[in-house]
Write a protein that holds these residues in place. Structure first.
Motif, PDB file in Angstrom:
ATOM      1  N   ALA A  72      37.269  52.348  49.936  1.00 64.53           N
ATOM      2  CA  ALA A  72      38.060  52.161  48.721  1.00 64.53           C
ATOM      3  C   ALA A  72      37.244  51.667  47.538  1.00 64.53           C
ATOM      4  CB  ALA A  72      39.216  51.194  48.974  1.00 64.53           C
ATOM      5  N   GLN A  74      33.379  52.677  45.112  1.00 63.56           N
ATOM      6  CA  GLN A  74      32.447  53.781  44.819  1.00 63.56           C
ATOM      7  C   GLN A  74      31.139  53.616  45.604  1.00 63.56           C
ATOM      8  OE1 GLN A  74      33.552  56.195  42.552  1.00 63.56           O
ATOM      9  NE2 GLN A  74      35.454  55.050  42.491  1.00 63.56           N
ATOM     10  N   HIS A 167      37.609  49.161  33.643  1.00 67.14           N
ATOM     11  CA  HIS A 167      38.272  49.128  34.954  1.00 67.14           C
ATOM     12  C   HIS A 167      39.577  48.346  34.811  1.00 67.14           C
ATOM     13  CE1 HIS A 167      38.589  47.389  39.218  1.00 67.14           C
ATOM     14  NE2 HIS A 167      39.069  48.619  39.233  1.00 67.14           N
ATOM     15  N   GLY A 168      40.597  48.797  35.531  1.00 59.01           N
ATOM     16  CA  GLY A 168      41.894  48.124  35.477  1.00 59.01           C
ATOM     17  C   GLY A 168      42.707  48.639  34.315  1.00 59.01           C
ATOM     18  N   GLY A 169      43.961  48.222  34.294  1.00 62.53           N
ATOM     19  CA  GLY A 169      44.861  48.718  33.261  1.00 62.53           C
ATOM     20  C   GLY A 169      44.611  48.025  31.931  1.00 62.53           C
ATOM     21  N   LYS A 171      45.894  46.372  28.564  1.00 62.84           N
ATOM     22  CA  LYS A 171      47.110  45.567  28.394  1.00 62.84           C
ATOM     23  C   LYS A 171      47.546  45.597  26.929  1.00 62.84           C
ATOM     24  CE  LYS A 171      46.815  44.826  32.612  1.00 62.84           C
ATOM     25  NZ  LYS A 171      46.177  43.833  33.427  1.00 62.84           N
ATOM     26  N   ARG A 184      33.898  46.480  33.286  1.00 63.55           N
ATOM     27  CA  ARG A 184      33.340  45.764  34.437  1.00 63.55           C
ATOM     28  C   ARG A 184      32.232  44.806  34.006  1.00 63.55           C
ATOM     29  NH1 ARG A 184      34.672  47.418  39.889  1.00 63.55           N
ATOM     30  NH2 ARG A 184      35.758  49.413  39.925  1.00 63.55           N
ATOM     31  N   ARG A 209      36.646  41.050  36.248  1.00 62.58           N
ATOM     32  CA  ARG A 209      37.628  41.751  37.088  1.00 62.58           C
ATOM     33  C   ARG A 209      38.687  42.426  36.250  1.00 62.58           C
ATOM     34  NH1 ARG A 209      36.856  43.885  41.373  1.00 62.58           N
ATOM     35  NH2 ARG A 209      38.763  43.424  42.477  1.00 62.58           N
ATOM     36  N   ASN A 210      39.386  41.607  35.455  1.00 61.30           N
ATOM     37  CA  ASN A 210      40.456  42.204  34.656  1.00 61.30           C
ATOM     38  C   ASN A 210      40.890  41.217  33.588  1.00 61.30           C
ATOM     39  OD1 ASN A 210      42.030  40.344  36.115  1.00 61.30           O
ATOM     40  ND2 ASN A 210      43.797  41.699  36.078  1.00 61.30           N
ATOM     41  N   TYR A 260      47.066  37.862  36.223  1.00 63.45           N
ATOM     42  CA  TYR A 260      48.207  38.615  35.688  1.00 63.45           C
ATOM     43  C   TYR A 260      49.073  37.700  34.832  1.00 63.45           C
ATOM     44  CZ  TYR A 260      47.102  42.422  38.846  1.00 63.45           C
ATOM     45  OH  TYR A 260      46.466  43.462  39.482  1.00 63.45           O
ATOM     46  N   ARG A 339      41.222  41.176  52.097  1.00 59.63           N
ATOM     47  CA  ARG A 339      40.701  42.505  52.423  1.00 59.63           C
ATOM     48  C   ARG A 339      40.425  42.692  53.916  1.00 59.63           C
ATOM     49  NH1 ARG A 339      39.717  45.169  47.551  1.00 59.63           N
ATOM     50  NH2 ARG A 339      41.888  45.669  47.318  1.00 59.63           N
ATOM     51  N   ARG A 414      53.343  55.502  41.934  1.00 56.85           N
ATOM     52  CA  ARG A 414      54.069  55.374  40.658  1.00 56.85           C
ATOM     53  C   ARG A 414      55.475  55.938  40.754  1.00 56.85           C
ATOM     54  NH1 ARG A 414      50.524  52.752  38.415  1.00 56.85           N
ATOM     55  NH2 ARG A 414      49.919  53.006  36.245  1.00 56.85           N
ATOM     56  N   HIS A 459      46.492  59.081  40.423  1.00 59.90           N
ATOM     57  CA  HIS A 459      47.059  58.208  39.391  1.00 59.90           C
ATOM     58  C   HIS A 459      48.067  58.939  38.501  1.00 59.90           C
ATOM     59  CE1 HIS A 459      47.484  55.437  36.023  1.00 59.90           C
ATOM     60  NE2 HIS A 459      47.023  54.496  36.835  1.00 59.90           N
ATOM     61  N   TYR A 503      48.349  55.048  30.659  1.00 61.06           N
ATOM     62  CA  TYR A 503      49.184  53.862  30.477  1.00 61.06           C
ATOM     63  C   TYR A 503      50.153  54.107  29.337  1.00 61.06           C
ATOM     64  CZ  TYR A 503      45.213  52.487  33.236  1.00 61.06           C
ATOM     65  OH  TYR A 503      44.244  52.458  34.202  1.00 61.06           O
ATOM     66  N   SER A 516      52.431  49.734  37.023  1.00 60.97           N
ATOM     67  CA  SER A 516      51.651  48.506  37.214  1.00 60.97           C
ATOM     68  C   SER A 516      51.782  47.632  35.968  1.00 60.97           C
ATOM     69  CB  SER A 516      50.187  48.870  37.420  1.00 60.97           C
ATOM     70  OG  SER A 516      49.717  49.542  36.273  1.00 60.97           O
TER      71      SER A 516
END
Ligand code: DHE
Length: 517
Positions: A72, A74, A167-169, A171, A184, A209-210, A260, A339, A414, A459, A503, A516
Motif C-alpha cells: 500500500a 510506492q 499528498h492527502g486531500g 482542505k 510530502r 503528513r497532512n 483532522y 498498521r 466513495r 479514486h 475534491y 473524505s
C-alpha cells in the motif's frame, strides 16, 4: 513509464552482483533510494529515513521492507536487484543518525513564508461564471499540477503547477473560496479559487503528513513526520502561530500519523504514530474575542466532553498506536488501527475508553471509510489494503455486518448521500484497472467497470448533487472519466497527467457522508 518502474528496470539491469561488489551503503542509497527519500534522507515522495522515524521498525523488518517492498505504498521490492549483503548494509546505514541532525524550527518556518497576495488584497468575485460551490480540484501527480474543473459541464477552468508530491486531500475554507494543499516535503500552499492565484505559502516541516483547516476557516494545523511536531498557522496569510513538539511526559517523541478537524468538537484531533496517545487541540469558539472573521459559514456547536483552553493540548491515552483512523459523523468516536495490528478499535474521545474491537484483519484502510444509512442504522464501509475485501460495520453496535469479496485490495471508497451506490477501486494486483459499484441498499456488488484496460483506475468523487461520479485513470497518459452516477454510463473523458485525488468544494465543505474530510 512510471518512475518506480524505471527504477526497478535500472536495478534489474544492474543485477545483484554489481550492486554488492561495487558500492558502499551511502552510494547504494544515492543510487536507489535518494530519488524518493531525499538526498539527505529527509524524505520526499517517500518518508524520511532516519532513526527517529524508524523507531517502530526492527532491523529485520527494515531489511524485509527493502527486500520485499511495502504494501500500500510506492515502495518497490529490491530483493531481486540487490544481494543480501547490500540490503543488510543499506538497512544498517539508514538506521544510523546522520552526521548533521536535521532541524526545522520556528525561525525556519517564518523564513520560508511568502505571501504574494496578502489576505483581503484580491477581489471578492470569482473570475469565472461556474458555480464556485461545485468546483472540483484535481491533483495531477504526473507532472505536479492541479486542475480546477467546472462541476456542471466538466470544462477545465484552470491548470497550475503545484509543489512537488502533494499528498492527502486539499482542505477548503467553509465558504469554498480558498483551498490549502500539503506536500510530502512540508509545503502548505494557499490558493484563491476566486482569483485562481497562489496567495500564500509556507514550509511547515521537512516531511509532512497532512493538514487540517478549522471549521471557521481561520486556522491551519500541519502534522509532521519530521520533525516530530504539529504546527499551527493563521489561515489568512499562513503566519506561523505555534510549534507543538510532539512528545509524551517522559520526553519520548513521536511522528504524527495525521491531523483532522472535528467541527462538532471545535478542535483538531491528531493521532500519533509512535506514542499511544491521541491529541485534541481546540480552536477558539465564536464567543471568544480572538476569532474575528467574515468567513464563518458553518455555525459551531459548543464543545462537548472537555474544557481544554483554546490551542492547548488534551492528551487522550489509547491502547495502541493509531496509524490510520476514521471518525463517526458526530466526532464522538475515533475508529483506529495500527498498521501491523490484527484489527481496529473504537475509542470514545470524551472518556478516552476503548468501547469496541473491530474484526478487521488485512489492513483496513480506515482513512478511506464512508458511512450511510442502511435499514434504519448507520453503517461504515472501507476497503482493505492487503485483502481483497470491503468490510461493512454496523455503527450502532460495532458488529461486522458484511464482508464483500472484491477483485483485489482497494485504496479509496466513495459515495454521496443522494446516490444509491458506493464505489471502491481495486488498487493492487492484476485487476487494478477495475472498479466495483456497490448497491448501498442490498450491500452487493452490482457492477464492475474497467474504464481503461491495463491502467489503474482509482479514486472517485461525486459532484455536488451526487449525479455524476468522477474516476481517475492513474497514468501519465491518464484521464478523469465522468460517469452518470445512476445509469453508470460514461459521459466524458478528460485527458490528464496521472490524476490522483479529486475534491468537490460542496461535498468537502458540507462534510458529505460519502467523501473524505
Ligand atoms: Fe495516502 C490521503 C496516509 C500512501 C494517495 N493518505 C491520505 C491521508 C493519510 C494518508 C493520513 C489523509 C490525509 C488528508 O487528506 O488529510 N498514504 C498514507 C499512508 O500512510 C500511505 C499508506 C503510505 C505513505 O506513503 O505515506 C499512503 N497515498 C499513498 C499512496 O501511495 C498514494 C496512492 C499515492 C500518493 O500520492 O502518494 C496515496 N492519500 C492519497 C490520496 C489521498 C490520501 C489521493 C487523499 C484521499 C482523499 O480522497 O481525501
Amino acid at each position: 513509464m512510471p518512475r518506480v518502474c524505471l527504477l526497478l528496470l535500472t536495478l534489474l539491469l544492474a543485477g545483484p552482483v554489481a550492486a554488492d561488489a561495487a558500492a558502499g551503503p551511502a552510494d547504494l542509497y544515492a543510487e536507489h533510494c535518494a530519488a524518493c527519500h531525499g538526498q539527505a534522507r529527509l524524505g520526499g515522495m517517500g518518508p524520511a529515513l532516519l532513526p527517529g522515524n524508524l523507531s517502530r521498525l526492527s532491523p529485520e523488518a527494515t531489511r524485509a521492507v527493502i527486500r520485499d517492498g511495502r504494501a500500500a505504498t510506492q515502495m518497490p521490492a529490491f530483493g531481486d536487484a540487490l544481494g543480501d549483503e547490500a540490503i543488510d548494509a543499506l538497512a544498517d546505514w539508514v538506521r544510523r543518525p546522520p552526521a548533521e541532525p536535521p532541524t526545522w524550527e520556528m525561525a525556519d518556518i517564518v523564513a520560508s513564508q511568502r505571501v504574494p497576495h496578502p489576505f483581503g488584497s484580491l477581489p471578492d468575485v470569482p473570475v469565472f461564471d461556474a458555480d464556485p460551490l461545485n468546483l472540483f480540484v484535481v491533483v495531477e501527480s504526473g507532472d505536479h499540477h492541479a486542475s480546477v474543473l467546472d462541476g456542471d459541464d466538466f470544462e477545465r477552468i484552470h491548470r497550475f503547477p503545484t509543489r512537488y508530491a502533494l499528498h492527502g486531500g486539499p482542505k477548503y475554507t467553509p465558504d469554498g473560496r480558498y483551498v490549502f494543499f500539503g506536500s510530502r516535503d512540508g509545503w502548505i500552499t494557499k490558493f484563491d479559487l476566486y482569483n485562481l492565484e497562489v496567495v500564500a505559502e509556507v514550509r511547515a516541516g521537512l516531511n509532512m503528513r497532512n493538514i487540517a483547516v478549522s471549521a471557521d476557516g481561520r486556522y491551519v494545523m500541519a502534522a509532521n513526520y519530521l520533525p516530530h511536531s504539529l504546527v499551527l498557522f493563521d489561515a489568512h496569510d499562513l503566519d506561523p502561530m505555534r510549534v507543538y513538539p510532539v512528545a509524551d511526559a517522559a520526553g519520548e517523541s513521536s511522528r504524527v500519523s495525521a491531523v483532522y478537524a472535528a467541527p462538532p468538537r471545535g478542535s483538531f484531533i491528531a493521532a500519533l504514530k509512535d506514542l499511544r496517545e491521541v491529541w485534541e487541540i481546540p480552536w477558539p469558539q465564536p464567543s471568544e474575542p480572538v476569532v474575528a472573521t467574515g468567513h464563518m459559514a458553518t455555525p459551531l456547536a459548543p464543545r462537548h466532553g472537555h474544557d481544554t483552553p483554546s490551542f492547548e493540548v488534551r492528551r487522550i491515552p489509547v491502547p495502541d498506536y493509531l496509524d490510520d483512523f476514521f471518525f463517526d459523523p458526530g466526532y464522538r468516536h475515533v475508529i483506529g488501527a495500527a498498521r501491523g495490528g490484527e484489527g481496529g478499535m473504537v475509542i470514545d474521545l470524551d472518556s478516552g475508553e476503548r468501547v469496541a474491537d473491530l474484526p478487521l484483519e488485512g489492513m483496513p484502510h480506515l482513512g478511506a471509510g464512508i458511512t450511510w444509512e442502511y435499514r434504519g442504522r448507520r453503517v461504515m464501509a472501507m476497503p482493505h489494503l492487503s485483502r481483497a475485501a470491503v468490510s461493512i460495520i454496523d455503527m450502532s453496535d460495532w458488529s461486522l455486518l458484511e464482508t464483500l469479496e472484491t477483485d483485489g485490495p482497494g485504496f479509496f471508497m466513495r459515495s454521496h448521500a443522494d446516490s444509491p451506490y458506493a464505489w471502491v477501486d481495486v488498487f493492487f494486483g492484476p485487476h487494478r484497472d477495475r472498479v466495483h459499484v456497490i448497491d448501498k441498499a442490498s450491500l452487493e456488488i452490482v457492477e464492475t467497470l474497467t474504464p481503461a484496460p491495463g491502467k489503474t483506475a482509482a479514486h472517485v468523487e461525486f459532484d455536488r448533487d451526487g449525479e455524476h461520479a468522477l474516476l481517475s485513470i492513474w497514468d501519465r497518459e491518464g484521464a478523469v472519466v465522468v460517469y452518470d452516477a445512476e445509469t453508470l454510463e460514461e459521459r466524458r473523458r478528460l485527458p490528464m497527467d496521472k490524476p490522483s485525488g479529486k475534491y468537490n468544494v460542496w461535498n468537502k465543505t458540507r462534510y458529505e457522508e460519502g467523501t473524505s474530510h
